[in-house]
Design an enzyme around this catalytic site. Structure first.
Site, mmCIF file in Angstrom:
data_model
loop_
_atom_site.group_PDB
_atom_site.id
_atom_site.type_symbol
_atom_site.label_atom_id
_atom_site.label_comp_id
_atom_site.label_asym_id
_atom_site.label_seq_id
_atom_site.Cartn_x
_atom_site.Cartn_y
_atom_site.Cartn_z
ATOM 1 N N GLU A 176 89.023 -29.478 -6.621
ATOM 2 C CA GLU A 176 88.030 -29.841 -5.606
ATOM 3 C C GLU A 176 86.771 -30.449 -6.263
ATOM 4 O O GLU A 176 86.201 -31.409 -5.768
ATOM 5 C CB GLU A 176 87.669 -28.598 -4.796
ATOM 6 N N ASP A 197 77.859 -29.463 1.848
ATOM 7 C CA ASP A 197 77.362 -28.275 2.545
ATOM 8 C C ASP A 197 76.188 -27.528 1.914
ATOM 9 O O ASP A 197 75.209 -27.256 2.573
ATOM 10 C CB ASP A 197 78.509 -27.280 2.721
HETATM 11 C C1 2M8 Z 1 83.860 -27.971 2.500
HETATM 12 O O1 2M8 Z 1 83.388 -27.452 3.743
HETATM 13 C C2 2M8 Z 1 83.988 -26.353 4.442
HETATM 14 C C3 2M8 Z 1 83.241 -26.180 5.757
HETATM 15 O O2 2M8 Z 1 83.380 -27.329 6.531
HETATM 16 C C4 2M8 Z 1 83.962 -25.032 3.712
HETATM 17 O O3 2M8 Z 1 83.271 -24.919 2.688
HETATM 18 O O4 2M8 Z 1 84.644 -24.096 4.139
HETATM 19 C C5 2M8 Z 1 83.050 -29.268 2.213
HETATM 20 O O5 2M8 Z 1 83.207 -29.682 0.880
HETATM 21 C C6 2M8 Z 1 83.438 -30.372 3.190
HETATM 22 O O6 2M8 Z 1 82.826 -31.585 2.854
HETATM 23 C C7 2M8 Z 1 84.944 -30.556 3.243
HETATM 24 O O7 2M8 Z 1 85.262 -31.465 4.252
HETATM 25 C C8 2M8 Z 1 85.685 -29.228 3.470
HETATM 26 C C9 2M8 Z 1 87.196 -29.364 3.308
HETATM 27 O O8 2M8 Z 1 87.501 -30.007 2.101
HETATM 28 O O9 2M8 Z 1 85.237 -28.235 2.537
#
Ligand code: 2M8
Length: 440
Positions: free
Chosen positions: A404, A169
């Protein structure tokens, strides 16, 4: 030599986390930070689950495909259990303005299409013919949507319209591409992502405003694919997204062949992407793959771990692979350890202006990237380097738990705790025989 009892402890911990994040039909990526189902998380989580509970893995995939839009898009977030304290909440997307929206509440974006690859990997280990037959039409429709509704200039390369679609992101490659986007009017909203994770490990407010602004543009245009291509202020061809798609097309074609389904349409996508990929993304002067900013008609010259994704897809020639490895992967100023960093692979090259070792996609090590790039290196004959990535991924998870992401300097865990794809890929990496033996 890998210490197998400790590795057993890691595997047991990973299984516990996947069980703990299990909400019945889907698995939360993070118990507090990410309480819904995410697209590429679900695919990777299914890959891990398949090692110890195959029926549950297939349930995860079925749940993801239940959110498929009528035009074929598989969305990036599925709100199976309704609203939570996560922003954007389901209503924020206003997807019901689109005739293509499914019955289930979802986001209006997609994510890297790694699912067909995962289905093929699971099937290769334990044949699941009937399941493959059931999910194949949905996978084909998604890929067709990516190669048509998201294609421009007559090639099958796919565009993304929001950094969230890349999965990486706030990677500096997008921060650079968003420089020209000035939000005019913002809808009211409240960030929630910094409730559970420190601000310094998440995107800045300025970047978040742009994320929200883009969603507002899309909902005002009722998610009409052609209009979004025409008017999205962010329109990019992402090298990693397209590499993942190309590899997934290869896997989809293999599944089609086995099912006795026609493969001509998929072959045409593969040919088109193969014919255009290197011309669009390869920067011969720097020996790197670069994303392409369609709006600015220019490459995005930022060096991040996405540059290694073509190895995973088999899209880099022998010479290109060698340059990526020797000039960049092995370079202590960029990705290799030096006096400041102990762990591979920083998600952004350390000599990039926006490199930040603890901030989200701006520098930390991500387990999914280590796994995917290790697979790519192995595919190109760089087994020793692949082992380094697997070794560091496992070492980080043992040191700091299943987080994460990790600071490449000292291995400290960042972001969400008990993170789903870290757990799933720990199991995947520990189950792959090649990691044990003389190499460790
Ligand atoms: C992160 O993205 C979400 C938005 O989609 C967020 O930051 O709230 C990213 O690392 C994405 O790649 C990942 O799929 C998601 C959930 O782990 O988190």
């Amino acid at each position: 030599m890998a210490d197998e009892p400790i590795m057993d402890g890691l595997r047991a911990q990973a299984e516990r986390i996947l069980r703990g994040n299990d909400v019945g039909e889907f698995t939360k990526p993070g118990p507090r930070q990410y309480p819904h189902q995410w697209n590429w998380d679900a695919a990777l989580i299914a890959l891990g689950l398949a090692h110890f509970d195959l029926p549950r893995a297939l349930t995860e995939i079925r749940a993801l495909l239940r959110g498929q839009w009528r035009d074929g898009m598989v969305p990036h977030i599925l709100y199976h259990t309704g609203p939570s304290d996560y922003f954007p909440e389901p209503d924020f997307w206003q997807i019901t303005t689109s005739p293509n929206a499914p019955a289930l509440a979802t986001s209006g974006l997609t994510q890297p299409p790694v699912l067909a690859t995962v289905v093929r990997m699971i099937h290769a280990r334990t044949p699941i013919h009937e399941f493959v037959r059931q999910v194949y039409p949905g996978l084909l429709r998604w890929h067709r949507w990516l190669h048509t509704a998201r294609a421009i200039e007559g090639t099958a390369l796919a565009c993304i319209i929001h950094p969230w679609e890349s999965g990486t992101d706030d990677s500096p490659r997008w921060l650079r591409a968003m420089d020209d986007i000035i939000p005019r009017e913002l809808p009211p909203y409240r960030r929630r992502d910094t409730v559970h994770v420190p601000d310094a490990e998440r995107p800045s407010d300025v970047d978040y405003e742009r994320f929200v602004y883009l969603i507002d543009v899309f909902r005002q245009n009722r998610y009409e694919a052609a209009r979004l291509l025409a008017c999205s202020p962010f329109l990019v061809q992402d090298v990693m997204f397209n590499a993942i798609l190309y590899r997934a097309d290869q896997d989809l074609s293999a599944l089609a062949h086995e099912l006795g389904e026609p493969t001509d349409e998929i072959a045409a996508w593969l040919n088109s992407v193969r014919a255009n990929f290197n011309a669009r993304f390869w920067d011969d002067a720097r020996g790197l793959y670069m994303d392409y900013n369609v709006r600015a008609h220019a490459p995005i010259c930022v060096n991040t771990c996405a540059t290694f994704a073509p190895l995973w897809a088999g899209l880099a020639s022998e010479q290109q692979a060698a340059r990526l490895v020797v000039e960049h992967f092995d370079n202590p100023l960029e990705y290799a350890p030096n006096t400041n960093t102990r762990y591979r692979l920083p998600s952004t090259a350390k000599n990039e202006r926006d490199y930040a070792p603890r901030r989200y996609w701006c520098g930390p090590v991500w387990i999914n990237m280590n796994w995917m790039i290790a697979e790519g290196l192995r595919r190109c004959g760089y087994d020793t380097r692949a082992d380094l990535l697997v070794r560091d991924a496992l070492a980080l998870m043992q040191l700091s738990g299943l987080r994460e992401y990790y600071d490449p300097r000292d291995g400290r865990g960042c972001g969400a705790t008990d993170f789903g794809w870290s757990a799933a890929l720990a199991i995947e990496m520990l189950s792959s025989k090649s990691i044990f033996g003389a190499r460790f």
